[in-house]
Design an enzyme around this catalytic site. Structure first.
Site, PDB file in Angstrom:
ATOM      1  N   VAL A 104       1.295  -0.992  -0.083  1.00 14.23           N
ATOM      2  CA  VAL A 104      -0.071  -0.058   0.153  1.00 14.23           C
ATOM      3  C   VAL A 104       0.651   1.376  -0.224  1.00 14.23           C
ATOM      4  CG1 VAL A 104      -1.577   1.585   0.974  1.00 14.23           C
ATOM      5  CG2 VAL A 104      -1.888  -1.411   1.398  1.00 14.23           C
ATOM      6  N   HIS A 105       0.714   2.232  -1.150  1.00 10.00           N
ATOM      7  CA  HIS A 105       1.790   2.815  -0.919  1.00 10.00           C
ATOM      8  C   HIS A 105       1.312   4.747  -1.475  1.00 10.00           C
ATOM      9  CE1 HIS A 105       2.724   2.125  -4.969  1.00 10.00           C
ATOM     10  NE2 HIS A 105       3.513   3.748  -5.358  1.00 10.00           N
ATOM     11  N   ARG A 106       0.266   4.088  -1.930  1.00 12.79           N
ATOM     12  CA  ARG A 106      -0.854   5.453  -3.344  1.00 12.79           C
ATOM     13  C   ARG A 106      -1.242   6.487  -2.350  1.00 12.79           C
ATOM     14  NH1 ARG A 106       0.349   5.270  -7.931  1.00 12.79           N
ATOM     15  NH2 ARG A 106       0.408   3.234  -8.858  1.00 12.79           N
ATOM     16  N   ARG A 123       6.832   5.655   2.688  1.00  8.18           N
ATOM     17  CA  ARG A 123       5.505   6.937   3.150  1.00  8.18           C
ATOM     18  C   ARG A 123       4.556   6.508   3.716  1.00  8.18           C
ATOM     19  NH1 ARG A 123       2.333  10.482  -0.177  1.00  8.18           N
ATOM     20  NH2 ARG A 123       3.588  10.022  -1.548  1.00  8.18           N
TER      21      ARG A 123
END
Ligand code: UD1
Length: 383
Positions: free
Chosen positions: A218-220, A254
């Site tokens: 998950v990084h968006r 992030r």
């Protein structure tokens, strides 16, 4: 000898550059000289350096070291640096990949200096201009002279935006050439697949059998930076873990920062103490391929991993509301859930029982990089 300047910056671009560098090294070394510029968008050891070591990509001759920042300041620093590099190295063409801020900066700098731009992974659209990537890829496509789309939908999108697939040579920014050429990431998956076997030690240390775990990333920003969305995703993972699933999560920096900021202490504590959720450092490309090949399914908001799931014949739950890889959704290999807990749980349950998935050859024959290099030479070489 033709000189190309290749722009990389973010992790997936380093991986994509490996395919073109390999084609140059093995087929075109006497005709193409490649100079690599790393913008420095990604800079942590395991977000950048590890890929150069592992994938035999030539060292960047130039590193702008721009680091992180707001979109405006990061892109501006890249723009200035790429412009200077073009003036110094006088390339015959500039090669950009995908849709990151590094892609956009490269396209703008080259177009203003009248250097032909070659966009690899052209034509993809999410039709969501709130995504920075959508803005970057539209800009890049419209600054390009040669546009290489990995799939059919890319060509359809470009036609709708006024590109002409019948354009005749000579090509320039006002008369660009559009190709459907297959996906260099498919080239890479074929090339690196066997080299990846056994590269990830986590399966062994947790005693995980083939096909027994879910691999998730998950990084968006739309997932990490909106507290309710990140919470919904982790609530779904907690429920899956409580039901006996194992979830391996290599985390983008992030995401680590966003979890600390955006998950409540209560949810964070449950995630950290969950026996089924394993939070891991970012994986190298060979490690991630090894993990993908042995997973039961993928749950991810990454564009690249949606396709890698397909290359290795795994289903993928896509933690986004739209995707650029529409053929995967249409063919039933991927389900779009967004950050919605019940949709995520339903999609995972659906794939647990799906035995009828098919894997047509949407992404070419594994030789896209060689084709691209050949066309760059033919269309843009001054010799
Ligand atoms: C970028 C791309 C995205 C791509 C992703 C792949 C843009 C707009 N987005 O997103 O399309 O899917 O790369 O990974 O270009 N950070 C570190 N170390 C690093 C790099 C980043 O700690 O080496 C952290 C910083 O806090 C930074 C944040 O990650 O602010 C975001 O990095 P950034 O390069 O802005 O975008 P990505 O989310 O990586």
């Amino acid at each position: 000898m033709m000189k190309i300047l290749t722009i990389v910056g973010a992790r997936p671009q380093l991986i994509k550059a490996a395919a073109i560098s390999r084609a140059i090294r093995t087929v075109y070394s006497d005709r193409i000289e490649e100079v690599i510029l790393h913008t420095g968008q990604h800079y942590d050891e395991n977000m950048s350096e590890v890929f150069f070591t592992e994938l035999s990509i030539p060292r960047p001759e130039i590193n702008l070291n721009v680091g992180s920042g707001s979109h405006g300041s990061q892109t501006a620093r890249m723009l200035e640096g790429v412009e200077q590099a073009i003036l110094d190295h006088k390339p015959d063409a500039l090669v950009i990949y995908g849709d990151t801020n590094s892609t956009c900066a490269g396209a703008l700098a080259a177009a203003k200096l009248h250097v032909p731009v070659v966009h690899i992974e052209a034509g993809l659209r999410s039709f969501n201009k709130k995504m920075p990537e959508e803005v970057n890829r539209i800009t890049a496509d419209h600054m390009s002279t040669l546009l290489f789309s990995p799939n059919e939908s890319g060509i359809t999108n470009l036609l709708k935006e006024g590109f002409n697939t019948d354009a005749e040579a000579p090509h320039d920014i006002d008369n660009p050439k559009v190709y459907q050429c297959g996906d260099i990431m498919f080239d890479n998956s074929l090339h690196f697949s066997s080299l990846a076997d056994g590269k990830s030690s986590i399966k062994q240390s947790l005693g995980l059998e083939k096909g027994s775990y879910i691999l998730s990333t998950v990084h968006r920003p739309s997932n990490t930076d909106v507290p309710e969305n990140l919470t919904d995703i982790f609530e779904a993972f907690l429920e899956l873990a409580d039901a006996g699933n194992t979830i391996l999560m290599p985390l983008h920096p992030r995401t680590v920062a966003a979890m600390n900021r955006n998950l409540s202490p209560e949810v964070m504590a449950r995630v950290e103490s969950s026996k089924g959720i394993h939070l891991l450092p970012p994986a190298s490309f060979l490690e991630i391929i090894d993990l993908e090949k042995n997973a039961k399914m993928l749950v991810s908001d990454s564009g690249g991993m949606q396709k890698e799931a397909f290359f290795f014949k795994k289903p993928c739950v896509v933690l986004r509301k739209e995707t650029e890889w529409v053929e995967l959704v249409e063919n039933g290999n991927a389900i779009l859930t967004g950050p919605n807990k019940s949709k995520i749980l339903n999609a995972v349950a659906h794939f647990e029982n799906a035995s009828d998935l098919t894997f047509p050859s949407f992404y070419g024959d594994g030789k896209a990089a060689e084709f691209i290099c050949g066309e760059i030479l033919q269309q843009l070489s001054k010799d």
